[in-house]
Scaffold this motif. Structure first.
Motif, mmCIF file in Angstrom:
data_model
loop_
_atom_site.group_PDB
_atom_site.id
_atom_site.type_symbol
_atom_site.label_atom_id
_atom_site.label_comp_id
_atom_site.label_asym_id
_atom_site.label_seq_id
_atom_site.Cartn_x
_atom_site.Cartn_y
_atom_site.Cartn_z
ATOM 1 N N UNK A 182 28.685 37.779 12.356
ATOM 2 C CA UNK A 182 29.527 38.576 13.229
ATOM 3 C C UNK A 182 30.990 38.548 12.795
ATOM 4 N N UNK A 183 31.437 37.439 12.225
ATOM 5 C CA UNK A 183 32.787 37.414 11.651
ATOM 6 C C UNK A 183 32.870 38.422 10.508
ATOM 7 N N UNK A 184 31.834 38.472 9.684
ATOM 8 C CA UNK A 184 31.807 39.421 8.571
ATOM 9 C C UNK A 184 31.830 40.864 9.052
ATOM 10 N N UNK A 185 31.331 41.107 10.270
ATOM 11 C CA UNK A 185 31.331 42.461 10.819
ATOM 12 C C UNK A 185 32.677 42.852 11.417
ATOM 13 N N UNK A 186 33.645 41.938 11.387
ATOM 14 C CA UNK A 186 34.969 42.253 11.900
ATOM 15 C C UNK A 186 35.087 42.199 13.400
ATOM 16 N N UNK A 187 34.252 41.396 14.054
ATOM 17 C CA UNK A 187 34.216 41.360 15.507
ATOM 18 C C UNK A 187 35.348 40.548 16.123
ATOM 19 N N UNK A 188 35.859 39.550 15.401
ATOM 20 C CA UNK A 188 36.724 38.553 16.020
ATOM 21 C C UNK A 188 38.177 38.645 15.572
ATOM 22 N N UNK A 189 39.071 38.372 16.539
ATOM 23 C CA UNK A 189 40.496 38.240 16.226
ATOM 24 C C UNK A 189 40.795 36.891 15.597
ATOM 25 N N UNK A 190 39.982 35.892 15.888
ATOM 26 C CA UNK A 190 40.178 34.554 15.342
ATOM 27 C C UNK A 190 38.928 33.725 15.487
ATOM 28 N N UNK A 191 38.885 32.599 14.762
ATOM 29 C CA UNK A 191 37.725 31.718 14.776
ATOM 30 C C UNK A 191 38.196 30.291 15.049
ATOM 31 N N UNK A 192 37.592 29.650 16.044
ATOM 32 C CA UNK A 192 37.867 28.260 16.379
ATOM 33 C C UNK A 192 36.631 27.449 16.003
ATOM 34 N N UNK A 193 36.575 27.025 14.755
ATOM 35 C CA UNK A 193 35.367 26.402 14.204
ATOM 36 C C UNK A 193 35.503 24.884 14.263
ATOM 37 N N UNK A 194 35.320 24.317 15.459
ATOM 38 C CA UNK A 194 35.553 22.894 15.654
ATOM 39 C C UNK A 194 34.341 22.033 15.335
ATOM 40 N N UNK A 195 33.171 22.634 15.107
ATOM 41 C CA UNK A 195 31.935 21.863 14.930
ATOM 42 C C UNK A 195 31.240 22.302 13.650
ATOM 43 N N UNK A 220 30.994 28.453 6.922
ATOM 44 C CA UNK A 220 32.430 28.238 6.787
ATOM 45 C C UNK A 220 33.005 29.084 5.650
ATOM 46 N N UNK A 221 32.542 30.307 5.542
ATOM 47 C CA UNK A 221 33.000 31.190 4.467
ATOM 48 C C UNK A 221 33.543 32.525 4.956
ATOM 49 N N UNK A 222 32.964 33.084 6.010
ATOM 50 C CA UNK A 222 33.265 34.471 6.380
ATOM 51 C C UNK A 222 34.715 34.662 6.802
ATOM 52 N N UNK A 223 35.241 33.770 7.630
ATOM 53 C CA UNK A 223 36.617 33.952 8.094
ATOM 54 C C UNK A 223 37.591 33.913 6.931
ATOM 55 N N UNK A 224 37.398 32.963 6.025
ATOM 56 C CA UNK A 224 38.269 32.891 4.860
ATOM 57 C C UNK A 224 38.153 34.112 3.980
ATOM 58 N N UNK A 225 36.940 34.607 3.805
ATOM 59 C CA UNK A 225 36.705 35.791 2.970
ATOM 60 C C UNK A 225 37.317 37.039 3.598
ATOM 61 N N UNK A 226 37.241 37.146 4.917
ATOM 62 C CA UNK A 226 37.740 38.331 5.624
ATOM 63 C C UNK A 226 39.221 38.247 5.968
ATOM 64 N N UNK A 227 39.837 37.078 5.784
ATOM 65 C CA UNK A 227 41.234 36.926 6.146
ATOM 66 C C UNK A 227 41.466 36.788 7.632
ATOM 67 N N UNK A 228 40.455 36.327 8.380
ATOM 68 C CA UNK A 228 40.566 36.144 9.828
ATOM 69 C C UNK A 228 41.221 34.789 10.113
ATOM 70 N N UNK A 229 42.213 34.726 10.986
ATOM 71 C CA UNK A 229 42.815 33.431 11.329
ATOM 72 C C UNK A 229 41.762 32.446 11.817
ATOM 73 N N UNK A 230 41.812 31.219 11.298
ATOM 74 C CA UNK A 230 40.820 30.227 11.681
ATOM 75 C C UNK A 230 41.458 28.860 11.845
ATOM 76 N N UNK A 231 41.046 28.194 12.916
ATOM 77 C CA UNK A 231 41.360 26.785 13.118
ATOM 78 C C UNK A 231 40.047 26.030 13.052
ATOM 79 N N UNK A 232 39.989 25.066 12.149
ATOM 80 C CA UNK A 232 38.756 24.348 11.851
ATOM 81 C C UNK A 232 38.942 22.881 12.203
#
Length: 421
Positions: free
Chosen positions: A238-251, A271-283
């Motif tokens: 779903x991140x790859x589909x452009x659904x999210x403004x950001x990703x909070x990947x704590x787990x 742990x690849x899609x957000x980085x590939x799409x340029x989506x802000x992520x906090x991990x």
């Protein structure tokens, strides 16, 4: 008018599909019967013939028959079925899909189902449904129903199973038709609050809940994905589909399972899609202190000497070693240093799970230290931030801090997407 599309091989399952069609009609639902068979003759007439399905795939049925390649024929008919149901959906002639089958029929029908938007009712009755259904379901909302017996005639076992499936999809399709349209991921991303994806396991729930509550208060809608393998794959899709403004990947527990042979891996692309799409992520590093296996009796011999904990009757966990933690830290860093968008890693120095808290069964400062050290070394010189907190991952203050950091990153990266809070 409510329409359920039936997708199946009418040469081998014609009797069953004829029975389902009548059951649905008695329930007040119209049907479109799509034939995906190849070799034998259909036992009931189809509304969309096998010849039409083959042509939708770009081939002639005669070619598939002459080729003698069952695998190739199944693949082609699956492609044709996918294009057929998408056409019917676009024409407003599909309010639900129902299929029955074994391995081949399930492969064909579920490919077609996966192509449809989220929210369109999809029911698959399959003799394969009591095993690993991930290849069939993917990241879609398909309801898999075990057939108990093989799909081979109407009998005292198959009849109630098929009746339940038909009645279920009839009810869902009527509700869907009344709503007039599907809920497509793109609609969710533009209607109302901006969306944030979050990852969570039972052992990181308090921290993630605190983060979710904070983000909700700031004006986001947070979709939480259970790190069960399927959950991580769905998040990435779903991140790859452009659904999210950001990703909070704590787990990130699925990374430990992938590295160490656990059963709940999401595959190497986690742990690849957000980085590939340029989506802000906090991990963060939640649950990297454990690897998940099945019931205790099935625990592989190679890990029986490790620190073992029964999580529940279905899941047994072992503690990751210092060497494994070092490899995991390097892996997380390697994935994040190539990210094309804003990226931060929040490191909770006092523990990574409920079991890893001070005094917990998996509290191991040396192993955690190896994880942290490898992460720091791997991120050195990269654009990704590494921010350390003298807290446990389930401390509400940690969750709120991670949420605030993501909100600030979204605001700086895409001001139009960040709510005012």
């Amino acid at each position: 008018m409510t329409i359920v599309v039936l997708v199946g091989t009418l040469d081998t399952k014609g009797v069953e599909y004829g029975w389902l069609r009548e059951r649905l009609r008695r329930a007040g639902v119209e049907t479109v019967l799509v034939d995906t068979g190849v070799m034998g003759e259909p036992r009931v007439p189809a509304d969309v013939t096998r010849e039409e399905v083959a042509r939708a795939a770009g081939v002639e049925l005669a070619e598939l028959r002459a080729g003698g390649d069952r695998g190739g024929a199944v693949t082609a008919m699956a492609r044709g079925a996918e294009r057929t149901v998408l056409r019917l959906h676009a024409e407003g002639r599909l309010h639900g899909v129902l299929a029955v089958g074994g391995s081949g029929g399930t492969s064909i029908a579920t490919r077609a189902m996966r192509a449809l938007p989220l929210g369109v009712p999809k029911v698959m009755v399959s003799s394969m449904a009591s095993g690993d259904v991930a290849p069939y379901v993917g990241s879609s909302d398909i309801a898999m129903m075990y057939s108990v017996v093989d799909i081979a005639g109407i009998n005292r076992v198959s009849a109630p199973v098929l009746a339940n499936a038909a009645d279920a999809v009839a009810g869902m399709a009527r509700g869907f038709a009344a709503a007039s349209r599907a809920v497509h991921p793109a609609d969710l991303g533009t209607a109302g609050r901006p969306l944030v994806a979050a990852s969570m396991a039972g052992v990181t729930t308090p921290g993630v809940d605190a983060a979710r509550e904070r983000l909700t208060g700031l004006g986001y809608e947070v979709l939480v994905f259970h790190t069960s393998g399927a959950g991580g794959r769905t998040l990435e899709s779903l991140v790859d589909q452009g659904l999210f403004a950001g990703v909070l990947d704590l787990t990130l527990s699925e990374l430990a399972d992938e590295l160490c042979g656990g059963i709940l891996t999401a595959g190497p692309d986690r742990l690849s899609a957000a980085g590939r799409r340029g989506v802000p992520q906090v991990v963060s590093l939640g649950a990297l202190d454990m690897v998940k296996f099945g019931p205790l009796a099935t625990l592989p011999e190679r890990v029986r000497y490790r620190r073992v904990k029964v999580h529940n009757p279905s899941i047994t966990v072992i503690r990751t070693t210092e060497a494994e933690c070092a490899r995991l830290g390097a892996l997380v860093a390697a994935k994040l240093r190539t990210a094309t968008g804003p990226t931060a890693v929040c490191v909770p120095l006092r523990g990574l799970s409920t079991l890893g808290a001070p005094g917990g069964a998996y509290h191991d400062p040396e192993a955690d230290g190896a994880l942290f050290g490898a992460l720091r070394a791997g991120l050195r010189g990269s654009a990704a931030e590494c921010v350390e907190y003298d807290t446990h991952i389930n401390d509400p203050a940690f969750g709120r801090a991670a949420a605030d950091r993501l909100h600030a990153m979204i605001g700086a990266h895409s001001p139009a997407l960040a709510p005012s809070g």
